[in-house]
Motif scaffolding. Sequence first.
Motif, PDB file in Angstrom:
ATOM      1  N   ARG A 237       1.778  18.879  43.788  1.00  0.00           N
ATOM      2  CA  ARG A 237       1.679  19.497  42.472  1.00  0.00           C
ATOM      3  C   ARG A 237       2.392  20.848  42.430  1.00  0.00           C
ATOM      4  NH1 ARG A 237       0.474  15.977  38.500  1.00  0.00           N
ATOM      5  NH2 ARG A 237      -1.233  14.592  39.123  1.00  0.00           N
ATOM      6  N   ARG A 238       2.197  21.633  43.475  1.00  0.00           N
ATOM      7  CA  ARG A 238       2.823  22.954  43.544  1.00  0.00           C
ATOM      8  C   ARG A 238       3.907  22.936  44.604  1.00  0.00           C
ATOM      9  NH1 ARG A 238      -0.051  28.047  44.166  1.00  0.00           N
ATOM     10  NH2 ARG A 238      -0.376  27.258  46.292  1.00  0.00           N
TER      11      ARG A 238
ATOM     12  N   SER B 152       7.760  20.181  43.800  1.00  0.00           N
ATOM     13  CA  SER B 152       6.951  19.694  42.679  1.00  0.00           C
ATOM     14  C   SER B 152       7.689  18.556  41.982  1.00  0.00           C
ATOM     15  CB  SER B 152       6.712  20.826  41.688  1.00  0.00           C
ATOM     16  OG  SER B 152       7.937  21.201  41.069  1.00  0.00           O
TER      17      SER B 152
END
Length: 355
Positions: free
Chosen positions: A242-243, A287
């Motif tokens: 996600r990051r 990401s």
Amino acid sequence: MRFLAITLIVHAPDPVTGEQVGTAERFRQVVESATLAESLGFDGFGVGERHEIPFISSSPTVVLSHIAARTETIRLFTAVTTLSLLDPVRAFEDYATLDHLSGGRLELIIGKGNGSAQRDLFNVTPEDQWDRNAESYEVFRRLWAENRITYDTRFRPPLHDAQVWPQPLQQPIRIWHGSATSRESVDLAARHGDPLFSANVTHPAEPYGELIDHYRKRWIEHGHDPQRIAVGAGTAGFYAARRSQDAIEDYRPVFAGYLQAQKRLGVDPVFPTLEDYVERSSALIGSPEQIIDKVHRYHQRFGHTVMHLHAEAGGLPEKKHRRGLELFAQEIAPVLRTQIPDPPWGWGSPDPLLA
């Protein structure tokens, strides 16, 4: 755009933990990777062919036959079939059989193969390897199309009105040409109007882009329709989170293991730091947004419509690797499928009765 997951079936200690599973477990992992790829919606699964340590992918037809029995829809690729090392008649028999067992889901990526150890094992010299590859391909493709052929071969006993069984299920079959560093494979693909699959792993984009440019030029010189060109491209590594910061930090031990492996081989790494690797190599680490952007940048240079990812963790914890693949399937692939076209012939078997 279409997506493959591939494995070369490396059988070596984990680059991070140092642990090594047994051979049977390693093959089980490969089959599980293939069933996972199908469940996540990947379009194809590829198994390499190497005949030297640390690989145990010397018999891709056997592995793919087992995968065919465990899957239903995913197309099955070789990545690559080393025709320069093989008797093309025996290769035809194996792959025609696999074509039936897979229900016509087979596609081949052929190439001369890398590595001096496997070349020595089959008594093939660097001087004749490209000629062997070209001759074996000519024999293989004619057997697939005609079944009964006469061919005055140089590197195996000549064929005189030779008929080989079984006849394949798909007619024709799609054969890609794997391309890494040499123009010979590119020229062979362009001459026959076949699709090209660029390795795109070891170096930055430009050397691969130059070979793809040469392929497009030679394709047109051979009189083929430029709208029918299809290019695939590999990736050096993959991990999505996600990051982007989490993706980088999770991948850092994997890259450290890669640097240690290069050091043991006495090779200077092309990408000396992880940050350089993420920026300049084809690795997709970051990401979903970053990965989508990078694929677009490579597509602008290559014009590729098929891409492969590594099917297996390669040092990442298995749960994190799986989460990365799930994130790719859920948030990355759908965007790229919409924004980048499919190959000009769509997908599925080139045989209209099986497509």
